[in-house]
Every structure is written in C-alpha cells, then in structure tokens.
Design an enzyme around this catalytic site. Structure first.
Site: not given
Length: 570
Positions: A105, A174, A497
């Site tokens: 990520d 994230h 996610s």
C-alpha cells in the site's frame, strides 16, 4: 536487466510493459530498445522508450501489455466478527503468533507505538520502500527501491531522530490504517485493537505510477496511483520474505483498478491466483467502492433493433478520462457518437484493428478510439475511448452488436478519484463493479458493512464478475471503523480496504491454527475462504449467495465451530 539499466524502472522516459514471455526473449523483439526484467518464469516487465507509447500503440501492440493503474479503496470491528469471543475462551488464543502479515500500500508510520511490542521492538520485520532509490539496497532481482530490515527499524526507534536512519514514511495514511487494523496493539480507551496484535508484518510502500501512464490514461496527477507491475513485484517480495522466515503469510491488498475485463484473467490475476492457491498463503482483497458511483453501464442488445443507447453525463471542467467497452462473445461490437452540441460521428465499423482520432467542429474535445476485436487475455472485444477536454453535457453512444446470438456489453469508467464525481452514466448499473484484482478466483474478495447495524456500506462495489463468478464472497466490518491516523491518534473511516485488512487478520488467525498449531498444515486461501463461507452469518430474508453480500458476514467463532466438526480434536 543490469545495474546500469535499472534507472529505466523509475525514469519517465521509459514505459513498463507487462509481457507474457515464458522465457522466450524473441517475443520481445518487436519492442525496439527493450530491457527485459523477469518477474518469474512466465511474466516479465519490458522497459521501452516512452516515445513508443503513441496514440497508435494499442492498434499495433494491443491493450494487454499496458499495466493497469490502481487507486486506493478507502475513505467494534473485531467484536462483530467473533474475534473477541474466541479470545475469551480459556486456552484458545489466536493472536497471530508465528504468522506474518503483509500490507502492499502507501507505506507505514513505523514510529507509531501500536506497531511495537511490549519491549519496544517493532512488529515490522521488513519494509520495502519502492520510492527511495538506492545503489544496491533493493530486494534481490528488483533493482529499485530500498529495503529496511527489522534490525535497522529497531535501531531507528531507539534513536532521537528515527527518520534519519530509516527515512520511509507514509504521507497518505492509508497503509498505516490497514496495518493498524491487522496488527495494531490494543489501546485502552480508544476502542481500538488490531485483529492479530502478536503477528509480524511486512510493509511494501508502492511507488507512484509514471506520469507517462497518467497522461496516456488521463489520470489526475494529484491522486494516488500505482502500476500493476509494481504490485506484482511487491507480491513476489513478501512471499519470498515469508518463505525465508519459514512462516505462513496473510496478504492484504487494499488497492484496486477499474481497468480491464473484470473477469479475473490477466498477467497479475494469474500470478495472484498462483500464490493464493499455495499452501500457507492467504490473500484478502478489497472489493472496491464503486457500487454507488454511477460508473458502470450494462445492456443487452435487442436483435430486432441492432443497437443499445448509452447516455453519459460529463461534468463541468472534466479534463478527460478513459472508458472501456467490453462486449460479450461471440458477437462483435461497434459504436457511433453524439456530442452534447449535436455533432454526430457515424458508426465506426469493427475490424481486426481500429485506431481513430475523432475531433469536433464546435468543441475542443478529442477522442482516441481503439478497437481490439480479440483482446489477448480474454478473447473478448474491447473498445477503448480516451477523452481529452470533453464538453460538459450529455454524450450519447449507440453500441451496435453483430452476430447470431443476443449481444451484451459492459462499460466501465475510471474508479473513484481518477474521474470527477460529476461524470457518470444516466442509467448506471451498480452491479459488476468489483475492482480488479478482486475478480481473481482464488483470493478472498471482501465487501464492507457497518457492524453497528449490519447495513452494507453504501459505496461498496457489488458482484458478480463479468463471467458471473461469485465475487465478493464475504462481508467484513468496514463502515465507520476506528483506525489509527498519522498523528498517532485515532479517527474513523470507511471503505472496503478496511474490510480486506480485517479479513487478512482473520486469515492470519486461521493460518496460526492450521499451520503453526498443526491442525491443518496444508491450509491455503481457498480452504480459508471455504470455511469462512460455511461459518458466515446470513441475514434472515436474504437469498445467498447474492451480489451484495456474497455468502454473508464473516463470523470466526462460528467458523471454528464448523471446523470442530471436521477436526474433532480441536
């Protein structure tokens, strides 16, 4: 590839082509000046001068070599899935001991205390930061980025300025969010705990996509965007580290792409499927957040009419976007176009290869149109339209079908963030919106719901795949979830996610039970998925499987009850 050629990996003067070459270098001869970089025995990345990525590239070389571009898929939970219920059972502790998890990520804030054990050491056993160039500190055979070991991370944590020693950061948050949901330590008073706080973790920080690809597919320069080939390298890396450590591995992939056939076929899908089908590896993938965005259209074509009409509303100040039309076999398809001002582009007949640039008299819009009558990996027909400076208003397309069976087609616009929220279909279809690689068969594809009221996350992508394979298979907490932020505090967020991260933690628990504790030494993604499906909570009144929920909500406690019947000694 040699040390001297590695600059091509990060240089915008070269494009990365994803080639199925099967160790046959002659297949690369068509690309002048190509440098070959094998990922495995089947696939390689060919770096060719960016000057070869012209408007005629697809008509000459096809759509398949271009890597898909991925974006992020997110904007309590452990109690809802039965994790805490299991923790309260005497002698039954599945906290990730002996298992490695991995997040591919935006990186991680490794200085956050939730990623440290009680003795102050890091839970992170390796970071591969693809964005930090180094002379020779990259993982073997990758030729780019910098790898940081657990020893280096622990040394940095003890220093006054950790980032001087290990300068890898997460400026987006994230990746930190996903890693925290998987392995974060419990924080009293914050209603927060990772699913497997005793697990080790590997982090890959993906490098951003090259500007040359953003320009070709008209993706804004200010949104996170990643190349499929970099994710493939990341996947290969985390598997190698886990095998070196001789531990099972649970992988979380929280990025997705609306490009491609949405049927689980392609170079990355094949590689991902191979690993997910390997003993001791579990792969969890976010379904995406495209269900309510109006960016998918589906229609059959009435043979008595011969075409179906599509209306697309383009918002003000839309700089451009790509749009993919995928036709169902065995028919062939073609289009005509009406612009908002009423200009008409007559039907562009299908042929083996079509490459056409369309300009308008009264508008600044330019549309590049490519037909691929037989797309390499699927055999389906693809019509790719790339709009530059599209006029705001209603665009109308007639999609014609020719053949002796009823025709049908899907159209996908770019995913959220890659296109304005003001551009959408007038009559969209919320289904078949699972992002790639979530349509790959072997991994666990997860949608999101709110554990407080059992309501599906409004934006969640919906199934099935283009070939009606059941995706997503399961739902996990992902709406209004407590997450760690970059200020070392906590906030709430939503997105599929988050559900994928939650599922990756649960998969790690089952890997611990199966492999570390010796109950099911051959367990893999498919076995984990089947048992989670058997134990899933199903809402009364729903028919299962269905396109929204798959087979239902993950309930690990009930899954272990199911396993008890098959493995009576547990």
């Amino acid at each position: 590839m040699t040390q001297e050629e590695k600059y091509k990996i990060i240089s915008n003067d070269f494009v990365d082509l994803y080639i199925e070459y099967n160790r046959n270098p002659k297949l690369l001869d068509i690309y002048q000046g190509a440098t070959t970089h094998p990922i495995n025995t089947r696939y390689a990345i060919a770096y060719v001068p960016a000057s070869q990525l012209t408007e005629e590239f697809i008509s000459k070389r096809g759509y398949a070599p271009l890597p898909h571009l991925y974006g992020l898929t997110s904007e309590k939970s452990i109690e809802a899935s039965g994790v805490n219920k299991l923790r309260r059972l005497p002698g039954f502790s599945l906290r990730g001991n002996g298992v490695i998890t991995a997040v591919i990520d935006t990186g991680i804030d490794y200085t956050n205390p939730i990623f440290q054990r009680e003795d102050g050491s890091s839970k992170i056993i390796a970071i591969w930061d693809q964005t930090i160039d180094s002379a020779n500190r990259y993982p073997e055979n990758t030729f780019y980025g910098t790898e940081y070991s657990s020893e280096e991370i622990n040394k940095a944590l003890k220093s006054e300025n950790p980032l001087q020693l290990v300068p890898s950061t997460d400026t987006n948050g994230h990746g930190t969010m996903l890693a925290g949901l998987i392995v974060g330590s419990e924080v009293a008073g914050s209603d927060f705990s990772g699913v497997v706080p005793d697990s080790d973790i590997i982090i890959v920080k993906l490098k951003e996509a090259k500007q040359v690809f953003r320009d070709f597919f008209i993706i804004p320069s200010d949104v996170p965007c990643y190349q499929e080939n970099d994710i493939a390298w990341a996947l290969d890396y985390v598997v190698k580290v886990a095998r070196r450590e001789k531990k099972p591995l649970s992988i979380c992939i929280g990025v997705g792409s609306s490009q491609g056939s949405h049927d689980g076929r392609g170079p990355f899908d094949n590689t991902l499927g191979f690993y997910a089908d390997s003993i001791g590896i579990a792969v969890s993938i976010a379904a995406g957040n495209e269900g309510n965005g109006g960016r998918h259209f589906y229609s059959t074509v009435d043979s008595s009419v011969g075409y179906s009409t599509v209306e697309l509303k383009v918002g003000e100040n839309e700089p451009g976007f790509a749009m993919e039309i995928w036709g169902t076999l065995p028919n062939t398809y073609s289009i005509d176009i009406y612009s908002p001002s009423g200009e008409y582009i007559p039907r562009i007949s299908e042929s083996l290869r079509v490459n056409q640039e369309v300009r308008f008299i009264f508008e600044d819009t330019v549309i590049y149109i490519d037909y691929q009558l037989v797309e390499t990996h699927t055999g389906s027909q693809l019509i790719l339209l790339r709009f530059k400076n599209p006029t705001a208003g209603i665009w109308r397309f007639r999609v014609y079908s020719r053949g002796d069976l009823m025709g049908a087609f899907h159209i996908w616009l770019p995913m959220d963030g890659f296109i304005s929220n003001n551009t959408s279909f007038i009559q969209p279809d919320p289904y078949t919106t699972v992002l790639n690689p979530g349509n790959t068969i072997q991994p666990i594809t997860v949608t999101a719901y709110n554990p407080n009221n059992d309501a599906l996350y409004l934006q969640a992508s919906k199934g099935y795949s283009r070939e009606n394979k059941i995706k997503p298979e399961l739902a996990a907490p992902g709406d209004n979830i407590v997450i760690p932020n970059l200020q070392k505090g906590f906030t709430t967020a939503s997105g599929t996610s988050l559900a994928a991260a939650h599922t990756a933690g649960i998969a790690a628990m089952l890997l611990q039970w199966g492999i570390v504790e010796g109950n099911y030494p051959r367990i893999d993604s498919i076995a984990i998925k089947k048992y989670l499906i058997r134990g899933a909570k199903r809402i009364p009144g729903q028919t299962y499987p269905n396109r929204d929920w798959g087979y239902g909500i993950i309930d690990l406690y009930n899954t272990l009850n199911v396993l008890r019947a098959d493995f009576p000694n547990i």
